[in-house]
Structure formats: structure tokens, C-alpha cells
Design an enzyme around this catalytic site. Structure first.
Site, PDB file in Angstrom:
ATOM      1  N   ASP A 401       0.826  -1.206   0.000  1.00 34.72           N
ATOM      2  CA  ASP A 401       0.000   0.000   0.000  1.00 34.72           C
ATOM      3  C   ASP A 401       0.864   1.261   0.000  1.00 34.72           C
ATOM      4  O   ASP A 401       1.936   1.304   0.604  1.00 34.72           O
ATOM      5  CB  ASP A 401      -0.893  -0.024   1.247  1.00 34.72           C
ATOM      6  CG  ASP A 401      -1.824   1.161   1.329  1.00 34.72           C
ATOM      7  OD1 ASP A 401      -2.683   1.291   0.448  1.00 34.72           O
ATOM      8  OD2 ASP A 401      -1.690   1.964   2.270  1.00 34.72           O
ATOM      9  N   GLU A 454       0.986  -0.580  -5.120  1.00 37.34           N
ATOM     10  CA  GLU A 454       0.002   0.477  -5.350  1.00 37.34           C
ATOM     11  C   GLU A 454       0.814   1.767  -5.436  1.00 37.34           C
ATOM     12  O   GLU A 454       1.167   2.362  -4.423  1.00 37.34           O
ATOM     13  CB  GLU A 454      -1.017   0.558  -4.210  1.00 37.34           C
ATOM     14  CG  GLU A 454      -2.117   1.558  -4.522  1.00 37.34           C
ATOM     15  CD  GLU A 454      -2.547   2.408  -3.327  1.00 37.34           C
ATOM     16  OE1 GLU A 454      -3.541   3.133  -3.454  1.00 37.34           O
ATOM     17  OE2 GLU A 454      -1.876   2.358  -2.275  1.00 37.34           O
TER      18      GLU A 454
END
Length: 722
Positions: A401, A454
Site C-alpha cells: 500500500d 500500489e
């Protein structure tokens, strides 16, 4: 330190080296044992066989006892408590160190990649005695103690041994299920808030924050076949259709309570497998106090959240997915951590895990702290955590993330709010080195596993090997494709001709990275509404637009990802505090979208041309990408065998296009293998059926098809074997 001073220091919880004074020692030519047992009235020493060896003298009213110890063998303590009752106890201070010198050396170097096997709380047997070995890194602490429900949370009772900044102790009789934390005195002697174990394997349900001693060997894995073959199933040339899930809000019980991991194994696993998904992606399953963070502000990186059950039940869920032929990806958050008092923040009274300078150590958007990637032990903590999920829980992939926030020192910061690197640039050199090393370790030590970034910027070579100068990820989310195409789909069809580049622009960079096309949870929160709600037109047109978009997405180069609810056109924005609107499946339109997604997955998996050459230009060929006037795009997808191809045509207007000619490379009959306008999906039923390629050159190809393009639809056609 004189004997009396040492006793007072132990009683006050201030002795700098308790193992040098407590337990068995030589004193004035004889062997003595010293113990501190607050609340004890009498203490006798027994041999291992239970034979009395003598009674200890109470030398301090708070409960410090000392006395001679005959023989050199094992011993136990028989304690008569002031309030009545008697116990036989093993003395923790007679046991040797928990960690080897070599483990400590590797940890200090940042190279003990599986340090989770040594730090934390591990049920163990020492010298024939069952208990738990505790170890925690707190190099700047004056004193660290294990406290829990086994010692009245009294930090004076079990102070730990300090070895190179790692504090350790073996506590006999403490086993799985025991609640514990660490009581830490900082360098100035002040007590810090009780800290949960950074390496703890299980934790209390919120609002409780204690760690729980746990045995991770309780589950017997049955996914051997999957683990042997997962490398080929996770490879770039394999189909990858990912169903993204938030476990707490996928489905709930009638009373609104969460399903357990085992209930999810019974309901979620067959649902995902039945829709034909190859993988499921779980929003961070790590322990997190604040449910509204969806797991993106974890405190217990080594503990699956206790909201849905114990660790072995999470293993059962992963096992069930694997036995159903579905891989498991876990979202992983090494970019930042919350400031909860029981967590990593100022862990030993100093900025241990985070940077001291807020310009490098604090995230301005999220109010969280940023890891100090330049510190060996912090890098080791994170890399070990990555391997932990792949080793212990058989996770197949980690979706990392907020990578962009790690790469740039000036991420979301104004002038003067960030510190340039040693070269004067804005690149976070320490984070870059960490990400590269993490990926090298994952791909080197966890066969068949993969990582996903990401990453929302144009940072180059994110999904290229480190030896080529890349970051080393296996895949990268294509955020640009997602933003551009959703913006295009929001336009009224009459205006789409003016925004045609949004639907085609992604092909200019589609092969720069190994992309996943993400219609993720981020696109259905924070006022964005649902995917269906962003489609223009009346109700029929909104559903038709969504179906056409899904078809275009599955035809486009890149792996596929859809957040839960998208598969049946959830009509309201995602709410993590409730379940999906399953009643919508009673309606034909929503049911039709679900059936379309299942058929798209089936077609995608069965058709090498749609997944085998996702990341190379040879797998894609524009037929007509410039028909902005009619808002139509057409392209070929090719397999490794270039003669194995599929034609994809999308009509993004509600106008039926009769006699629309499309060039094709081969003669013969063609079949329409999927049409998003099929009545089974809620469409109008405009179809092509069997077609014969005509010897009419078109679009630079020797043959062409004369199609009827259904309204707001995507069609897939391929040559039919004669």
C-alpha cells in the site's frame, strides 16, 4: 552494586541486570538462590524430584527471598502466599538466554529475515519445562518487563535480560492464551504506556489491546498441491482475475455481527470460486484498533485481526481458498503506522521505529508515523513480516500500500516541510533501498509468491527486476488507466467523442510495467458513490454502460481487479460498517451484471489471447483506436501463438451501429463469443451470431467483418475453427 542496593533496585523495578542477581549464583563460596515474589509469606526450595532442599529467608518485606542452594541440579520453588494457597513454581532466572549470539548479530545487520521465529512470544520447552520465550527490541530502555494476567501486570516480577538491545526471558508455566504486554522504563526512568508486542501473533479484540501468547502450529495445512503449483498460477502469463474483499463488510449475520473466518470459508470461498475468480485480495488482515481504517492503520503486523477468530481459523480460510483453486493476496502496509499508545510510537521512549524529524517521520495527510527505513532493525522487522505472511499463512502475494508516499520525501508536503536527500533530490533513498531488498528477499526466499505495488506516480520500472534498476515488484496497479477510463465513462455518450483520448491513452504506456487494472475500494468511497452511480443516462443505460466498461476492461492488456459489490453493480457507496446490498440480486439487472462478470472470468481464463501476453506489445494490436466520432474502439489481443487472437469491439454510445466494418487478419468464419448486450445480462439483444470474413481490405488488413454493434456494449469475436 552492593547486595542491599541490588535488593532495593529489584524491589523498585530498577535493577539494570536482573539475571546477574536473581536466580542461582555463587556468593561467598557457596551457591545461593534469590527470588522476588511479592505477596509470598514463605518460600522453600525443592529438588527436581520434589525433595525439600531448604527454606529461603525473607530479606525484604516486599517479598525478596534469599538462601543457600544445595547441589548443582534443577530446583523449584514452593511458595506459600500471604492470603493462603500454595504454588510450586519454576524460577525464570535459572534459564539460559533465549536468542543465540548469531541471531542477534544478523538482526543488528538487518539480515535475520525470519527474526519473527525468535522475537515475540514463543511457546517453548527449556530444560524439560514448558513455558513461553519472550523477546523484544528496545535498545534505549532502562528496564523492560513482561507483564500479563499471569503476574498481576506487575512489572517488578519479571524484568528481562538485555542483550544488545534485545530484552528476553523464558517464563515457565506461561502458555497459549495468556494476555501480555511489555512494561518499559525509558532511559530517564519514566514508565511508558504498556506496549503490545510488535511481533505478537495474536491480540485482544478492541477495545482490549493486549497481545496473546499463541501457538501457530495448530492448523494442519491441506493445500500442498496448490503450494507446489502456485508459481505457475501467479506468473505474468497466467490469468489473474482478482476479487478485492473487506472481510468485515462483505456479508454479516442477521444481527449485524461479523462472520467468523470459518463462516467466511463456508460462504465467501465458494462465492469467489463460483464466479471464476483466480485470486482474492484481502484488505489488510493485520490487527488494527480502528475499524474505520479498514486495516490500513495496523498496530499488530504479525497478528491476523481477532475480529473474526484466532490465527488458526485465518489459516483455515486461506487453506479453503487454495483448495478451491483461488490464490490469496493480502494488502500490506509498510509505509506508515498509527500513533496508538500501545503500538510502535516512541516504543522505548525514543523514536525507535519512526524518524525523529517530523519532516521525515510523520505523514501529513493521515496523521501517522513513517518507518525509519535507514535503520537495520526496522528494515529487518518489515522484511521479516513480509516473509511471515508468506511462510506462516501461505499468502500468495502482498499488495504493498501507498508506495508513492514511500518513494518521495516531498510526498504531500509543501516547500520547507521536507528534507532533501544527500544528493539534493526528493527521492527517499532509504525507502527505495528497503523496497528493492524486500522484493529480492520475497522472490528469493518464498518460491511462487509475488508482490504488487500500489504506486500512483510515473516512477519508472516499478515492476522490473532490481538487477535492471527497477524496484523489483511483480506487478503494479495501473492507477492512470483507472482514473482516465472512469472519467471517460462518466461523460454523457454525446460528449464522449471529445474525450476519446481518455479511453485510449492507457495503451501508450500499457507495456511499461506489469499492470493490474484496479477498480478498487478507493473508487467507491469518500463521496465517489458506486461504479454504477457514476455511469450516465437512465437506469437501463447506466447498467449498459457498466457492462460495456467491464467488457472493455477484460479485453484490455493487464490483469483484472474488481472490488466486492462491483460484480453485481452495488448501487450505493461502500459502507464498511454494514454488508453489501445482497437483496439487489433479486433484481434482474443486478443479477445480469453478476452473470456477465462470471462469464467474463470464464472467457478470460479459457482464452490465452486475453492473458498470456499482457505485458508485451506483441499481445495487443489496435484495429481502430481513433474513431472518436462514433465513440468506438476495436483491437486484437494475441496469445504467444500470434494466430490465436480475439477481436474486441466496444461501442460507447447508445446508437446501434449497423454495417460497422472492422479489419481482421484472417479469413473464414467468426463467432461472437461474448456480448455484454446479451439479454441474459440485461441487454437489448442486438447480436451478430455467425459471421464470415469478407475479402474487403480494411484497417490495413486483408479481410474485414461487417458488424452490427449493439448499444453501449462490448463484443468479443474470434475465428471459428472450420
Amino acid at each position: 552494586m552492593r547486595r542491599e542496593e541490588a535488593i532495593r533496585a529489584v524491589v523498585a523495578g530498577d535493577h539494570p541486570d536482573p539475571f546477574s542477581f536473581l536466580g542461582p549464583h555463587e556468593e561467598a563460596g557457596r551457591r545461593v538462590v534469590r527470588t522476588f515474589l511479592p505477596g509470598a509469606a514463605r518460600v522453600r526450595v525443592l529438588s527436581a524430584a520434589g525433595r525439600p532442599l531448604g527454606e529461603l529467608e525473607r530479606v525484604h518485606p516486599e517479598g525478596f527471598f534469599s538462601g543457600p542452594l544445595s547441589g548443582n541440579g534443577r530446583y523449584r520453588l514452593r511458595v506459600l502466599w500471604e492470603g493462603g494457597g500454595e504454588d510450586e513454581l519454576e524460577d525464570p532466572y535459572r534459564f539460559p538466554p533465549v536468542l543465540s549470539d548469531y541471531d542477534l548479530y544478523l538482526f543488528g545487520e538487518g539480515n535475520n529475515h525470519r527474526i519473527y521465529r525468535h522475537l515475540g512470544a514463543h511457546p517453548a520447552e527449556m530444560d524439560g519445562v514448558c513455558g513461553t520465550a519472550f523477546a523484544v527490541w528496545a535498545p534505549n530502555a532502562r528496564r523492560v518487563s513482561v507483564v500479563g494476567d499471569f503476574n498481576l501486570w506487575d512489572g517488578r516480577r519479571h524484568p528481562m535480560r538485555n542483550r544488545n538491545g534485545v530484552w528476553e526471558i523464558f517464563l515457565p508455566g506461561v502458555g497459549p492464551g495468556a494476555l501480555y504486554k511489555y512494561e518499559i522504563k525509558d532511559a530517564g526512568g519514566s514508565l511508558l504506556p504498556l506496549k503490545a508486542d510488535p511481533y505478537g501473533f495474536f491480540a485482544e479484540q478492541y477495545p482490549g489491546t493486549a497481545s496473546i501468547v499463541w501457538d501457530l502450529s495448530r492448523h494442519r495445512w491441506e493445500d500442498g498441491e496448490w503450494m507446489e503449483r502456485r508459481g505457475s498460477r501467479n506468473a505474468p502469463d497466467a490469468p489473474m482475475a482478482i476479487y478485492e474483499v473487506h472481510l468485515g463488510s462483505w456479508r454479516r449475520r442477521p444481527d449485524g455481527s461479523h462472520l467468523t473466518y470459518r463462516e467466511l470459508a463456508e460462504e465467501l470461498v465458494p462465492y469467489v470460486a463460483g464466479l471464476g475468480y483466480t485470486h482474492v485480495e484481502l484488505l489488510p488482515p493485520m490487527e488494527h484498533p480502528f475499524g474505520g481504517s479498514w486495516g490500513y492503520q495496523p498496530v499488530g503486523l504479525f497478528a491476523p485481526t481477532s475480529r473474526f477468530g484466532p490465527p488458526e481459523d485465518f489459516k483455515h480460510l486461506v487453506d479453503a481458498f487454495h483448495r478451491a483453486g483461488v490464490g490469496v493476496i493480502a494488502d500490506w502496509v509498510p509505509a506508515h503506522f498509527p500513533e496508538d499508545a500501545h503500538g510502535l510510537a516512541r516504543f522505548d521512549g525514543t523514536h525507535l521505529y519512526e524518524h525523529a524529524d517530523p519532516r521525515k517521520g510523520r505523514h501529513p495527510d493521515w496523521g501517522t508515523l513513517i518507518y525509519n527505513y535507514g535503520r537495520n532493525e526496522v528494515r529487518n522487522f518489515l522484511i521479516s513480516n513480509a516473509l511471515f505472511w508468506l511462510d506462516e499463512y501461505h499468502i500468495d502475494g502482498l499488495r504493498v500500500d501507498a508506495v508513492a508516499s514511500m518513494l518521495y520525501l516531498d510526498y504531500s508536503r509543501k516547500e520547507g516541510e521536507w528534507v532533501p536527500n544527500e544528493h539534493g533530490g526528493n527521492e527517499n533513498l532509504e525507502a527505495i533501498a528497503f523496497l528493492r531488498r524486500m522484493n529480492e528477499v520475497v522472490y528469493g526466499e518464498a518460491p511462487g509468491a509475488f508482490t504488487v505495488a500500489e504506486e500512483s506516480t510515473a516512477w519508472p520500472m516499478v515492476s522490473r527486476p532490481t538487477y535492471m534498476g527497477g524496484l523489483g515488484f511483480g506487478y503494479k496497479w495501473n492507477m492512470g488507466w483507472m482514473h482516465d477510463t472512469l472519467q471517460y465513462m462518466k461523460e454523457d455518450p454525446v460528449h464522449r467523442r471529445y474525450h476519446h483520448d481518455r479511453i485510449t491513452f492507457g495503451l501508450l504506456y500499457a507495456f511499461n510495467e506489469n499492470f493490474i487494472l484496479p477498480l478498487s475500494h478507493d473508487e467507491v468511497v469518500h463521496g465517489k458513490g458506486s461504479l454504477l452511480g457514476r455511469m450516465p443516462g437512465d437506469r437501463w443505460q447506466r447498467f449498459a454502460n457498466l457492462r460495456a466498461y467491464y467488457g472493455f476492461m477484460y479485453g484490455h492488456p493487464g490483469k483484472q481487479l474488481l472490488f466486492m459489490g462491483g460484480e453485481f453493480a452495488q448501487e450505493r457507496e461502500w459502507d464498511s460498517g454494514s454488508q453489501l446490498d445482497w437483496h439487489l440480486l433479486e433484481g434482474g439487472e443486478n443479477r445480469g451484471v453478476r452473470d456477465l462478470v462470471a462469464d467474463l472470468n470464464a472467457l478470460y481464463r479459457a482464452t490465452p489471447a486475453l492473458h498470456q501476453v499482457d505485458f508485451e506489445p506483441e499481445g495487443f494490436e489496435w484495429v481502430e483506436g481513433g474513431d472518436a466520432e462514433q465513440s468506438v474502439v476495436s483491437f486484437l489481443r494475441r496469445a504467444r501463438n500470434p494466430e490465436d487472437f480475439v477481436l474486441v469491439v466496444s461501442n460507447f454510445t447508445p446508437v446501434v451501429r449497423h454495417g460497422y466494418r472492422v479489419g481482421v487478419p484472417a479469413s473464414g468464419p467468426y463467432a461472437e463469443v461474448l456480448n455484454t448486450d446479451d439479454p441474459r445480462y440485461g441487454g437489448s439483444g442486438v447480436a451478430n451470431g455467425e459471421l464470415e470474413a469478407e475479402e474487403v481490405p480494411w484497417h490495413g488488413r486483408p479481410f474485414s467483418l461487417r458488424l452490427t454493434l449493439p448499444p453501449l456494449a462490448t463484443v468479443f469475436l474470434r475465428p471459428r475453427p472450420v
